[in-house]
Design a protein around this motif. Structure first.
Motif, mmCIF file in Angstrom:
data_model
loop_
_atom_site.group_PDB
_atom_site.id
_atom_site.type_symbol
_atom_site.label_atom_id
_atom_site.label_comp_id
_atom_site.label_asym_id
_atom_site.label_seq_id
_atom_site.Cartn_x
_atom_site.Cartn_y
_atom_site.Cartn_z
ATOM 1 N N UNK A 1 0.825 -1.211 0.000
ATOM 2 C CA UNK A 1 0.000 0.000 0.000
ATOM 3 C C UNK A 1 0.862 1.266 0.000
ATOM 4 N N UNK A 2 1.978 1.234 0.709
ATOM 5 C CA UNK A 2 2.731 2.480 0.915
ATOM 6 C C UNK A 2 3.336 3.038 -0.362
ATOM 7 N N UNK A 3 3.577 2.183 -1.349
ATOM 8 C CA UNK A 3 4.159 2.692 -2.591
ATOM 9 C C UNK A 3 3.173 3.590 -3.345
ATOM 10 N N UNK A 4 1.892 3.495 -3.002
ATOM 11 C CA UNK A 4 0.871 4.315 -3.661
ATOM 12 C C UNK A 4 0.575 5.608 -2.896
ATOM 13 N N UNK A 5 1.158 5.768 -1.710
ATOM 14 C CA UNK A 5 0.881 6.956 -0.909
ATOM 15 C C UNK A 5 1.525 8.192 -1.521
ATOM 16 N N UNK A 6 0.837 9.336 -1.445
ATOM 17 C CA UNK A 6 1.466 10.584 -1.903
ATOM 18 C C UNK A 6 2.590 10.981 -0.941
ATOM 19 N N UNK A 7 3.586 11.637 -1.482
ATOM 20 C CA UNK A 7 4.710 12.080 -0.643
ATOM 21 C C UNK A 7 4.216 13.150 0.324
ATOM 22 N N UNK A 8 4.070 12.767 1.560
ATOM 23 C CA UNK A 8 3.571 13.658 2.608
ATOM 24 C C UNK A 8 4.218 13.213 3.922
ATOM 25 N N UNK A 9 3.988 13.930 5.011
ATOM 26 C CA UNK A 9 4.530 13.463 6.299
ATOM 27 C C UNK A 9 4.040 12.049 6.660
ATOM 28 N N UNK A 10 2.796 11.732 6.301
ATOM 29 C CA UNK A 10 2.268 10.381 6.581
ATOM 30 C C UNK A 10 3.067 9.321 5.824
ATOM 31 N N UNK A 11 3.424 9.638 4.592
ATOM 32 C CA UNK A 11 4.215 8.732 3.760
ATOM 33 C C UNK A 11 5.517 8.353 4.480
ATOM 34 N N UNK A 12 6.242 9.351 4.957
ATOM 35 C CA UNK A 12 7.520 9.089 5.624
ATOM 36 C C UNK A 12 7.320 8.366 6.953
ATOM 37 N N UNK A 13 6.239 8.687 7.648
ATOM 38 C CA UNK A 13 5.916 8.008 8.907
ATOM 39 C C UNK A 13 5.647 6.528 8.647
ATOM 40 N N UNK A 14 4.853 6.219 7.596
ATOM 41 C CA UNK A 14 4.540 4.821 7.251
ATOM 42 C C UNK A 14 5.818 4.088 6.838
ATOM 43 N N UNK A 15 6.648 4.716 6.020
ATOM 44 C CA UNK A 15 7.908 4.092 5.606
ATOM 45 C C UNK A 15 8.806 3.805 6.810
ATOM 46 N N UNK A 16 8.907 4.763 7.711
ATOM 47 C CA UNK A 16 9.746 4.548 8.899
ATOM 48 C C UNK A 16 9.214 3.414 9.762
ATOM 49 N N UNK A 17 7.895 3.327 9.908
ATOM 50 C CA UNK A 17 7.316 2.209 10.667
ATOM 51 C C UNK A 17 7.581 0.879 9.964
ATOM 52 N N UNK A 18 7.416 0.860 8.647
ATOM 53 C CA UNK A 18 7.678 -0.353 7.865
ATOM 54 C C UNK A 18 9.116 -0.826 8.081
ATOM 55 N N UNK A 19 10.045 0.113 8.021
ATOM 56 C CA UNK A 19 11.456 -0.231 8.204
ATOM 57 C C UNK A 19 11.730 -0.694 9.629
ATOM 58 N N UNK A 20 11.138 -0.033 10.612
ATOM 59 C CA UNK A 20 11.359 -0.414 12.012
ATOM 60 C C UNK A 20 10.790 -1.807 12.295
ATOM 61 N N UNK A 21 9.587 -2.082 11.804
ATOM 62 C CA UNK A 21 9.010 -3.415 11.996
ATOM 63 C C UNK A 21 9.804 -4.465 11.220
ATOM 64 N N UNK A 22 10.312 -4.098 10.028
ATOM 65 C CA UNK A 22 11.144 -5.021 9.260
ATOM 66 C C UNK A 22 12.411 -5.396 10.008
ATOM 67 N N UNK A 23 13.056 -4.409 10.620
ATOM 68 C CA UNK A 23 14.247 -4.696 11.424
ATOM 69 C C UNK A 23 13.886 -5.535 12.647
ATOM 70 N N UNK A 24 12.695 -5.335 13.175
ATOM 71 C CA UNK A 24 12.233 -6.155 14.305
ATOM 72 C C UNK A 24 12.077 -7.612 13.878
ATOM 73 N N UNK A 25 11.557 -7.831 12.663
ATOM 74 C CA UNK A 25 11.448 -9.198 12.138
ATOM 75 C C UNK A 25 12.834 -9.813 12.012
#
Length: 192
Positions: free
Chosen positions: A34-58
């Motif tokens: 889903x995140x690849x379709x998000x417009x570049x906004x503060x929410x976009x960067x927040x979602x990407x950062x969460x994705x990366x943090x959860x990925x590192x947790x995995x």
């Protein structure tokens, strides 16, 4: 309560790590698509950062799960399982471990070569980069991350189908031994 795996079932630590990793991968997969379709906004960067943090947790949880498997062992195959199925199951499990490790590692590498702002794990601490920024490697590593993800999903589906086959057709304990035991009520607890 026995925490280690036994000859006939996975222990509670292995079960917890298994199902937690499953849930995180499902969530990361949905968010990643889903995140690849998000417009570049503060929410976009927040979602990407969460994705990366959860990925590192995995990544950390898979390393922990592998270490625990070496410490706690693994159950034997269910009695009556043909040898070829044991081999296929063993190969599948090790491929699942490898892919579950490789997908977040490739995501971390993609973040590194992308040259983006520093990643902070859930905003708590800065995560080191694995490589220098490289516009030449960026699309290649992004593609690796995506293809490894799809390979993982395909293997997870095969793994789940095999578990349900054993449960519904073979009617053996292959699936149930990765599930928590049901508590049985004692006669004294039934009296009120």
């Amino acid at each position: 309560m026995i925490l280690k795996n036994t000859d006939d079932r996975w222990g509670p630590i292995s079960q917890l790590l298994h199902w937690l990793i499953v849930l995180l991968i499902l969530g990361l997969g949905v968010v990643g698509l889903v995140m690849v379709e998000l417009p570049k906004s503060p929410r976009y960067f927040w979602v990407y950062d969460l994705h990366k943090s959860f990925g590192l947790s995995v990544l950390a949880l898979v390393a922990l799960r592998l270490a625990w498997r070496f410490i706690a062992g693994a159950p034997r195959a269910v009695a009556g399982t043909p040898h070829w199925q044991e081999r296929v199951a063993s190969i599948t499990h090790w491929l699942l471990y490898a892919l579950t490790f490789a997908v977040p590692l490739s995501g971390w590498l993609y973040d590194s070569v992308s040259g983006l702002r520093p990643l902070r794990w859930f905003g708590l601490f800065k995560v080191p980069k694995l490589a220098d920024p490289s516009q030449a490697l960026k699309p290649l590593v992004r593609d690796w991350h995506e293809w490894l993800f799809w390979a993982l999903i395909a293997l997870v589906l095969v793994h789940a189908a095999a578990a349900f086959y054993h449960h519904l057709v073979q009617r053996d304990a292959t699936l149930t031994r990765m599930l928590p035991r049901r508590r049985t009520t004692s006669p004294a607890s039934e009296i009120r």
